[in-house]
Design a protein around this motif. Sequence first.
Motif, mmCIF file in Angstrom:
data_model
loop_
_atom_site.group_PDB
_atom_site.id
_atom_site.type_symbol
_atom_site.label_atom_id
_atom_site.label_comp_id
_atom_site.label_asym_id
_atom_site.label_seq_id
_atom_site.Cartn_x
_atom_site.Cartn_y
_atom_site.Cartn_z
ATOM 1 N N HIS A 50 0.881 -1.162 0.000
ATOM 2 C CA HIS A 50 0.000 0.000 0.000
ATOM 3 C C HIS A 50 0.923 1.218 0.000
ATOM 4 O O HIS A 50 1.767 1.363 0.879
ATOM 5 C CB HIS A 50 -0.909 0.005 1.236
ATOM 6 N N PHE A 51 0.764 2.082 -0.989
ATOM 7 C CA PHE A 51 1.623 3.237 -1.190
ATOM 8 C C PHE A 51 0.926 4.482 -0.646
ATOM 9 O O PHE A 51 -0.220 4.756 -1.005
ATOM 10 C CB PHE A 51 1.919 3.383 -2.681
ATOM 11 N N VAL A 52 1.591 5.214 0.250
ATOM 12 C CA VAL A 52 1.025 6.415 0.850
ATOM 13 C C VAL A 52 1.882 7.615 0.455
ATOM 14 O O VAL A 52 3.098 7.598 0.648
ATOM 15 C CB VAL A 52 0.980 6.303 2.399
ATOM 16 N N VAL A 53 1.248 8.629 -0.110
ATOM 17 C CA VAL A 53 1.948 9.859 -0.470
ATOM 18 C C VAL A 53 1.464 10.955 0.464
ATOM 19 O O VAL A 53 0.270 11.235 0.552
ATOM 20 C CB VAL A 53 1.670 10.259 -1.940
ATOM 21 N N ARG A 54 2.425 11.531 1.186
ATOM 22 C CA ARG A 54 2.125 12.661 2.064
ATOM 23 C C ARG A 54 2.906 13.872 1.566
ATOM 24 O O ARG A 54 3.767 13.762 0.704
ATOM 25 C CB ARG A 54 2.547 12.351 3.504
ATOM 26 N N ALA A 57 6.520 12.982 2.654
ATOM 27 C CA ALA A 57 7.107 11.652 2.469
ATOM 28 C C ALA A 57 6.271 10.799 1.517
ATOM 29 O O ALA A 57 5.075 11.038 1.325
ATOM 30 C CB ALA A 57 7.212 10.947 3.819
ATOM 31 N N GLN A 58 6.927 9.787 0.961
ATOM 32 C CA GLN A 58 6.254 8.748 0.199
ATOM 33 C C GLN A 58 6.610 7.448 0.898
ATOM 34 O O GLN A 58 7.785 7.099 1.006
ATOM 35 C CB GLN A 58 6.728 8.732 -1.253
ATOM 36 N N LEU A 59 5.590 6.744 1.409
ATOM 37 C CA LEU A 59 5.822 5.575 2.252
ATOM 38 C C LEU A 59 5.189 4.336 1.645
ATOM 39 O O LEU A 59 4.117 4.397 1.052
ATOM 40 C CB LEU A 59 5.247 5.824 3.650
ATOM 41 N N LEU A 60 5.856 3.216 1.847
ATOM 42 C CA LEU A 60 5.385 1.956 1.311
ATOM 43 C C LEU A 60 5.176 0.989 2.476
ATOM 44 O O LEU A 60 6.066 0.801 3.312
ATOM 45 C CB LEU A 60 6.427 1.405 0.333
ATOM 46 N N TYR A 61 3.994 0.390 2.538
ATOM 47 C CA TYR A 61 3.659 -0.575 3.579
ATOM 48 C C TYR A 61 3.428 -1.920 2.918
ATOM 49 O O TYR A 61 2.769 -2.003 1.878
ATOM 50 C CB TYR A 61 2.412 -0.121 4.358
ATOM 51 N N GLY A 62 3.981 -2.981 3.511
ATOM 52 C CA GLY A 62 3.899 -4.298 2.898
ATOM 53 C C GLY A 62 3.184 -5.313 3.766
ATOM 54 O O GLY A 62 3.221 -5.226 4.999
#
Length: 190
Positions: A50-54, A57-62
């Motif tokens: 799941h890719f989160v763009v703030r 930051a750009q964060l990736l959760y697996g």
Amino acid sequence: MIGKLTGTLSLKNPPDVLVDCHGVGYEVSVPMSTFYNLPALGEPVTLLTHFVVREDAQLLYGFATAPEREAFRQLIRISGVGPRTALSVLSGMSVGELAQAITAQEAGRLVKVPGIGKKTAERLLLELKGKLGADLGAPVSLASDAHADIQQALVALGYSDKEAALALKPLPADVGVSEGIKLALKALAK
């Protein structure tokens, strides 16, 4: 945008991992349930993401499984619950346990998770009721595949998931499908 990563596990540093995909390393935050089931360093790994763009930051959760990722997505939709809190919830309890807590409306089980207070737990129960618990709660408590088949048959006959689950409770664990359906229908007719 990024839905799945397949590559080599390069680094493990709870709750973060580094997945090397043909020379590009992706930093991925994972719940502890996924972390404990990861292969050894240097081994191939596949994670649903799941890719989160703030703004900052750009964060990736697996996640190891689709139900984990779906539970994460349901959790972050709730006001006041961010990705880190959602990871904490999924690290503190399995998706099945979360679904059972929601179905049974047990705030006490959620409060035991670090970072979840009483008000947040109550908000989770309220907003996830019927979303996560109904989909995942009933199958978790089933004793066998026969019970799953019996429940599907009852739902196909027009009974709700809740009614079907209640009808399954008094059935013996080793009951056959046809006999179980008969007994469940008798219990529902009362």
